[in-house]
Scaffold this active site. Structure first.
Site, short mmCIF file in Angstrom:
data_model
loop_
_atom_site.label_atom_id
_atom_site.label_comp_id
_atom_site.label_asym_id
_atom_site.label_seq_id
_atom_site.Cartn_x
_atom_site.Cartn_y
_atom_site.Cartn_z
N VAL A 163 0.72 -1.22 0.05
CA VAL A 163 0.03 0.05 -0.03
C VAL A 163 0.93 1.34 -0.08
O VAL A 163 1.35 1.35 1.05
CB VAL A 163 -0.85 0.01 1.16
CG1 VAL A 163 -1.68 1.17 1.09
CG2 VAL A 163 -1.76 -1.15 1.14
N PRO A 164 1.19 1.84 -1.03
CA PRO A 164 2.28 2.97 -1.43
C PRO A 164 2.22 4.12 -0.63
O PRO A 164 2.12 5.16 -1.23
CB PRO A 164 2.37 2.92 -3.06
CG PRO A 164 0.65 2.78 -3.37
CD PRO A 164 0.20 1.68 -2.19
N CYS A 165 2.34 4.33 0.62
CA CYS A 165 2.40 5.33 1.32
C CYS A 165 3.58 6.08 1.00
O CYS A 165 3.91 7.35 1.08
CB CYS A 165 2.18 5.24 2.77
SG CYS A 165 3.55 4.03 3.43
N HIS A 166 4.67 5.59 0.30
CA HIS A 166 6.03 6.18 -0.24
C HIS A 166 5.66 7.21 -1.32
O HIS A 166 6.31 8.06 -1.38
CB HIS A 166 7.13 5.31 -0.51
CG HIS A 166 6.62 4.33 -1.72
ND1 HIS A 166 5.68 3.15 -1.52
CD2 HIS A 166 6.82 4.56 -3.19
CE1 HIS A 166 5.59 2.50 -2.69
NE2 HIS A 166 6.04 3.41 -3.63
N ARG A 167 4.54 7.09 -2.02
CA ARG A 167 4.23 7.99 -3.05
C ARG A 167 3.62 9.47 -2.52
O ARG A 167 3.31 10.12 -3.32
CB ARG A 167 3.20 7.38 -3.90
CG ARG A 167 3.88 6.10 -4.59
CD ARG A 167 2.75 5.46 -5.80
NE ARG A 167 3.39 4.24 -6.06
CZ ARG A 167 2.67 3.30 -6.42
NH1 ARG A 167 1.26 3.30 -6.43
NH2 ARG A 167 3.38 2.33 -6.89
#
Length: 195
Positions: A163-167
């Protein structure tokens, strides 16, 4: 009379562990399975329930601490069962090699609730190779003034990478913080930008 205990070989221990996993699964006693996956951002602990992937953790979070937390919050019936997470390991490998842009894995979101869950559910909508600001994510999650709460939701994301919270980045273009560390966030963003 005390007889010396025979030493168990590595092969014997591996066989016993495999047998334990098989028997626990067959008896319905394996509530949480986990494995550690090597990655360009360090070893990732991946844990799953019968519902789906429930936790991804960076080494900096302390894998033993994460397992203790999962045992207390979900179930103490937890075993290292790599085969049960083969699909997750394969998809993570494909992602890290630029061959996968979205994950197709069942997720168990029980570790997040309320607004944090709303944010987590929205994050996969940020396309691979793109970013969104904390303010944009707040607006998309239905609470445009909850920018700090979005930051907290990203920091508490139980499923980083998948779940791409790095984006999610700062409005001024700054990278912002990341549960796996700023270097890990930079690596993930660079990996996606160069694919």
């Amino acid at each position: 009379m005390n007889l010396p205990r025979p030493e168990a070989s590595t092969t014997d221990l591996a066989w016993l562990h495999t047998r334990l996993v098989v028997d626990a699964q067959a008896a319905g006693l394996l509530d949480l399975a986990y494995r550690v996956v090597d990655s360009p951002v360090g070893p990732l602990l991946v844990a799953a329930t019968g519902t789906g992937i429930v936790r991804v953790a960076f080494a900096a979070e302390g894998h033993d601490d994460i397992l203790d937390n999962l045992a207390s919050r979900i179930s103490p019936r937890i075993l290292e069962a790599p085969a049960r997470l083969d699909s997750a390991a394969r998809q993570l490998d494909e992602y890290f090699h630029g061959r996968r842009h979205t994950f197709d894995l069942p997720l168990d979101l029980r570790l997040t609730t309320g607004f944090r869950r709303d944010v987590i559910v929205h994050l996969p909508e940020i396309r691979y190779g793109h970013t969104a600001s904390y303010a944009e994510v707040a607006a998309a999650s239905g609470s445009p003034r909850a920018v700090r709460a979005v930051g907290t939701a990203c920091a508490k994301n139980p499923l980083p990478v998948i779940v791409p919270c790095h984006r999610v980045v700062r409005s001024d273009g700054g990278i912002g913080q990341y549960v796996g560390g700023v270097d890990a966030k930079r690596t993930l963003l660079h990996l996606e930008a160069s694919a």
